[in-house]
Design an enzyme around this catalytic site. Sequence first.
Site, short mmCIF file in Angstrom:
data_model
loop_
_atom_site.label_atom_id
_atom_site.label_comp_id
_atom_site.label_asym_id
_atom_site.label_seq_id
_atom_site.Cartn_x
_atom_site.Cartn_y
_atom_site.Cartn_z
N ASP A 253 0.84 -1.19 0.00
CA ASP A 253 0.00 0.00 0.00
C ASP A 253 0.88 1.25 0.00
O ASP A 253 1.90 1.32 0.68
CB ASP A 253 -0.90 -0.01 1.24
CG ASP A 253 -1.85 1.17 1.27
OD1 ASP A 253 -2.67 1.30 0.35
OD2 ASP A 253 -1.76 1.99 2.21
N GLU A 287 1.13 -0.08 -4.86
CA GLU A 287 0.13 0.92 -5.27
C GLU A 287 0.81 2.28 -5.38
O GLU A 287 1.20 2.87 -4.38
CB GLU A 287 -1.00 0.99 -4.25
CG GLU A 287 -2.01 2.08 -4.58
CD GLU A 287 -2.60 2.75 -3.34
OE1 GLU A 287 -3.70 3.32 -3.46
OE2 GLU A 287 -1.96 2.72 -2.27
#
EC number: 2.4.1.19
Length: 655
Positions: A253, A287
Amino acid sequence: MKRNRFFNTSAAIAISIALNTFFCSMQTIAAEPEETYLDFRKETIYFLFLDRFSDGDPSNNAGFNSATYDPNNLKKYTGGDLRGLINKLPYLKSLGVTSIWITPPIDNVNNTDAAGNTGYHGYWGRDYFRIDEHFGNLDDFKELTSLMHSPDYNMKLVLDYAPNHSNANDENEFGALYRDGVFITDYPTNVAANTGWYHHNGGVTNWNDFFQVKNHNLFNLSDLNQSNTDVYQYLLDGSKFWIDAGVDAIRIDAIKHMDKSFIQKWTSDIYDYSKSIGREGFFFFGEWFGASANTTTGVDGNAIDYANTSGSALLDFGFRDTLERVLVGRSGNTMKTLNSYLIKRQTVFTSDDWQVVFMDNHDMARIGTALRSNATTFGPGNNETGGSQSEAFAQKRIDLGLVATMTVRGIPAIYYGTEHYAANFTSNSFGQVGSDPYNREKMPGFDTESEAFSIIKTLGDLRKSSPAIQNGTYTELWVNDDILVFERRSGNDIVIVALNRGEANTINVKNIAVPNGVYPSLIGNNSVSVANKRTTLTLMQNEAVVIRSQSDDAENPTVQSINFTCNNGYTISGQSVYIIGNIPQLGGWDLTKAVKISPTQYPQWSASLELPSDLNVEWKCVKRNETNPTANVEWQSGANNQFNSNDTQTTNGSF
């Protein structure tokens, strides 16, 4: 006997050559055991929100605070859990997906924030060594991974992991962080600006300042200081905890918001740890919101460097954005636009077939919403007008997008509910239609009759067996504004894909390398008749055709894609691994012209080169300084590696 390890250049997994002093001091090299190699290019990933997928155990719905649960409020926990996912594994197997990416299951904050939001999504972590009480317990998690790894399923589990931040610094639990229930610190207590557990630089105020993006708080989330040895060890140990519980890959993330040297060191240490327990080929993808082959400058221009050298592949947001614009029909975006992007990503990403391609995700409105709505704001960075199409038309366009996503170079990720054409037209507090939390709705159902379901299953099965789809070349055969026909090829495995977003049309396509014959499409009811490398193809509006040939009589290509791998390429600061050989494409034995390759999974380095057919090649691996070709030179010992380009698609050397 060890299985030969191989990642092609098309892999976007790289490791640092110039680690900083702290990270160098921490590196350890694990002994190499007998292991089974994992190549994620064979996988079809299914991304789901644990809380939104299936409620298998209502007893854990309230967690430790009943105010956090409301099945009708998408800002709160709605009941999904590990038991529900276990119960639905047969459904996912029938869908044909092979890897399941779940939102972070770690323990999140126990209260709602001032706006009534909870940590149902998993990105507000407080304890990286415990499972959130809403999802079950560690035994449930291990049962899930054990079942997934069993012969009945043969699936992989992708863990969503957030090493950038913990939870909000200014409310709720104020960045409180625990290790298996033992309090470590929180944001107000840990006030050393850049030496403690957290950065204390305030929030990001200038999104064009890469230092701020990496070292300030992402909104109000407490920004972890990964250069602190205690923080690094916490994050590393947390990763190992989940790997020991059965995790096969990690989605990172907010990779955009962390220093590359941390990503390089962390991915390298995790890869070594995974190898040490007999599981080689651990996969990372990150990401980076805004990552695109089209963006080469500014903060987001750094995404390409991360994809090529950080140790992690990336989610290809540029592909998603391009595909949505083409499917919605936004001005100036045609099939030519999509084809151009697919070609460009091969030139800027060293490893474009390892980047993760997707059509829907959890940070902006679903493609079904964008196709059907006439709104102009669908999520962060997505402020373009919707398509105002009917539901039936939108579903056909989604089918077209799924075929593209499943057949281009890259590893496909399918967002839960896309197989049921999920869409939502509610505006959130920012005025974004169908965006967070309305793109995170409860799973709409588990029927298996939709065309989208069939496409995912059919093309997922194709990916399992087809080297052409896994890592083959991409060649455009025919393109105009509405139609794109392309070839994927690896040796005699050839897949031809045709996509038509426009009105019904008949086209003549040449240079089709498959033998003469009639080829039924793997999807739909069309077929393709090939004679003398040509076909006349009639395509209806929003129709896709996919054919495959594995004949030894296939037309020989004029070029061959050859994957080079150099093993055991341990390097020092400023040194990289190159390939060099007897042909001009490999520098003609000139060190200054040697071809630099990528550390696909350090200390393994790879590259993919297109070479003329029937070419006799001799080559070696060599280490040298990146800026001074004659410094720090170390050659692969022994005889030259040799092959003919018609006889192999892979070739290996080792130091």
